[in-house]
Design a protein around this motif. Structure first.
Motif: not given
Ligand code: SAH
Length: 256
Positions: A213-227
């Motif tokens: 949910d781009p309006d409530n992103p938490r750190q999902l994309m950052a964690r996926l980037r790290r992975l």
């Protein structure tokens, strides 16, 4: 080896630091200087006076509007950070970065970027999350932030020592050069531009399937980037992942 190392300075505000970084680079045999949105005139007199003889690097420095553009063709991007950040990221020492270079730069077209931040605020979290690894120069923890050009000097010095060590070693046989991991890697490493296109696609598809949910992103994309950055994907693996996302997109379209 040294000709495939790029020094990237983001948002530099003192032209003297650009000149001093150019001098540090030339002393160590590095030549590729990239400036991302400098906050000063990089060709100011102060830059040339601190470059003292490395003017050619200042003149040849390329300017970019964004980090992504400056490192698009790089296969390893390492961000230099004076502070630890909220989301831990693979952290390496200057020596470890340098010692990995013979392997990292073995594939055709492989290129390393060392990224340095602003004098006042360093690198942003978003910029650091675009790097495969972070490098920290071990310093006095009570006073850990080096002058920008001094930080460039330390990293450039370590790169030169690693380069000299490969020169001193017996010349590798043709088979060793071809096979840095014992067996030849079958595909070239993905470039930073490939990765950035993948992350855009991944975020779009995860949003479409309502996992993200781009309006409530938490750190999902950052964690996926790290992975995915930690996996050091090759170009074939990148194509497979893009293909999976493309198939999901198609199924969603067919369903609607
Ligand atoms: N005040 C800033 C530091 C700016 S120093 C901050 O707190 O983040 C300018 C740049 O030099 C930093 O962004 C970093 O790229 C590099 N640098 C300075 N000290 C460093 C260190 N100990 N290890 C790694 N990089 C360092």
């Amino acid at each position: 080896m040294l000709d495939r190392i790029r020094i990237v300075l983001i948002g530099t505000s003192h032209p003297g630091n650009i000149g001093a970084a150019a001098r540090a680079m030339r002393n160590m045999g590095l030549e590729d200087l990239a400036l991302v949105t400098p906050r000063c005139d990089p060709r100011d007199q102060e830059a040339y006076s601190r470059a003292s003889g490395a003017n050619t690097l200042v003149d040849a420095a390329r300017q970019f509007d964004a980090l992504e553009a400056a490192v698009a063709d790089c296969t390893l991007v390492v961000g230099a950070s004076a502070r630890s950040r909220h989301l831990p990221w693979p952290m390496v020492s200057p020596r470890a970065v340098a010692e990995s270079l013979p392997q990292v730069l073995a594939p055709d077209g492989a290129r390393l970027a060392l990224v340095f931040g602003r004098e006042d605020t360093g690198l942003t979290n978003a910029e650091l999350q675009r790097c495969h690894q972070h490098v920290h120069i071990p310093t006095n923890p009570d006073f850990s932030s080096l002058n920008l050009a001094a930080a460039v000097q330390v990293l450039a010095y370590e790169c030169r020592q690693a380069y000299l060590a490969t020169e001193e070693a017996a010349p590798p046989s043709a088979s060793e050069t071809d096979q840095p991991f014992g067996v030849a890697w079958d595909n070239p490493p993905a470039t930073h531009a490939d990765l950035e296109r993948f992350f855009v696609h991944l975020e779009r598809t995860l949003t479409a399937i309502e996992f993200h949910d781009p309006d409530n992103p938490r750190q999902l994309m950052a964690r996926l980037r790290r992975l995915f950055l930690r996996a050091h994907l090759d170009s074939m693996e990148m194509n497979i992942l893009r293909g999976i996302l493309g198939t999901i997109d198609k199924r969603l379209r067919d369903r609607d």
